[in-house]
Design a protein around this motif. Sequence first.
Motif, PDB file in Angstrom:
ATOM      1  N   GLY A 166       0.793   3.767  -2.985  1.00  0.00           N
ATOM      2  CA  GLY A 166       0.303   5.085  -2.606  1.00  0.00           C
ATOM      3  C   GLY A 166       1.258   6.186  -3.012  1.00  0.00           C
ATOM      4  N   SER A 218      -4.194   2.787   6.869  1.00  0.00           N
ATOM      5  CA  SER A 218      -4.284   4.230   6.668  1.00  0.00           C
ATOM      6  C   SER A 218      -3.177   4.890   7.482  1.00  0.00           C
ATOM      7  N   GLY A 220       0.460   9.120  -5.773  1.00  0.00           N
ATOM      8  CA  GLY A 220       0.288  10.427  -5.147  1.00  0.00           C
ATOM      9  C   GLY A 220       0.435  11.550  -6.164  1.00  0.00           C
ATOM     10  N   LEU A 266      -7.542   2.055  -3.194  1.00  0.00           N
ATOM     11  CA  LEU A 266      -6.431   2.871  -2.726  1.00  0.00           C
ATOM     12  C   LEU A 266      -6.680   4.328  -3.073  1.00  0.00           C
ATOM     13  N   GLN A 267      -6.471   5.217  -2.101  1.00  0.00           N
ATOM     14  CA  GLN A 267      -6.600   6.642  -2.333  1.00  0.00           C
ATOM     15  C   GLN A 267      -5.557   7.382  -1.503  1.00  0.00           C
ATOM     16  N   THR A 268      -5.227   8.599  -1.940  1.00  0.00           N
ATOM     17  CA  THR A 268      -4.273   9.417  -1.202  1.00  0.00           C
ATOM     18  C   THR A 268      -4.805  10.842  -1.086  1.00  0.00           C
ATOM     19  N   ARG A 275      -7.035   8.872  -6.583  1.00  0.00           N
ATOM     20  CA  ARG A 275      -7.727   7.592  -6.340  1.00  0.00           C
ATOM     21  C   ARG A 275      -7.381   6.605  -7.439  1.00  0.00           C
ATOM     22  N   THR A 313       0.831  -1.204   0.000  1.00  0.00           N
ATOM     23  CA  THR A 313       0.000   0.000   0.000  1.00  0.00           C
ATOM     24  C   THR A 313       0.865   1.253   0.000  1.00  0.00           C
ATOM     25  N   ARG A 314       1.945   1.241   0.768  1.00  0.00           N
ATOM     26  CA  ARG A 314       2.834   2.400   0.827  1.00  0.00           C
ATOM     27  C   ARG A 314       3.487   2.662  -0.529  1.00  0.00           C
ATOM     28  N   ILE A 316      -2.164   7.984   2.984  1.00  0.00           N
ATOM     29  CA  ILE A 316      -2.393   6.822   2.129  1.00  0.00           C
ATOM     30  C   ILE A 316      -3.409   5.920   2.801  1.00  0.00           C
ATOM     31  N   ASP A 317      -4.438   5.543   2.063  1.00  0.00           N
ATOM     32  CA  ASP A 317      -5.507   4.705   2.597  1.00  0.00           C
ATOM     33  C   ASP A 317      -5.732   3.527   1.652  1.00  0.00           C
ATOM     34  N   GLY A 318      -5.416   2.323   2.122  1.00  0.00           N
ATOM     35  CA  GLY A 318      -5.568   1.124   1.309  1.00  0.00           C
ATOM     36  C   GLY A 318      -6.481   0.108   1.972  1.00  0.00           C
TER      37      GLY A 318
END
Length: 241
Positions: free
Chosen positions: A42, A201, A46, A157-159, A148, A38-39, A184-186
């Motif tokens: 993200g 998150s 971004g 996944l969204q940032t 997104r 995710t990181r 970062i939200d996965g």
Amino acid sequence: MKKILSLILLVMLTATETMAWNINIPAGYGQGQFKDLTRDLGCAIGYRNLAPAEQLGVAGFDLTAQTSFTEIDDNSSYWSAVTDDAPRYITSPSIRVRKGLPFGIDIGAMYTYIADTDIQVYGAEISKAILEGNVAMPALGVRATYSRLTGIDDLSLQTAGIDASISKGILIFTPYAGVGMLWIDGKYDGNTPGVSLDQESFWQSRGFAGLKIIPIPLVSVTAEAEYAVRPIYSLKIGVNF
């Protein structure tokens, strides 16, 4: 104008990996692996800065094409478990527009895809000039962004980002630099047996520096290096009104 458009298309068609790759989260995938994945993703999706702190102005309009290259550890367990063909760099060509508004505000939007995948990214930005800048003083600005990802069945996944930057024009050159934070939200959306992953998150710091060059009127070229866990390199070619 045809030559300008050709340059923009050239950025969009920058050479990419020849083998298609996709992401599928397998049984037994761990929570730590999911956070690392995710990181990396993200940071890759971004919203890039790729602009000095100075604002466009009420009549200003910016149409650009850009390509970013995000370095990843493709041999790590969290990448090798989800795909056999991950490239050394995630390549993400983008189209981006920005428009100047009153009170030193700019707004913008972008569309990105990750080369050789079904992944697409949509994003938006708003920025505000804190100090407009002049011959003697640099420009200072702040910005908020959102992006997104779509195209991965197993992952949402969204940032969201906030950053501040400084720039100073010197003839046709405008160097700039800034720092910020990327939220970062996965979330795992799959239904693979044996996979149970909590939502991840978190905030990720990042810093960037770049140089905008205006070689001829109405045309700009911007190169930027960013660091957020891993290096990210970007090139942008634009038409500015």
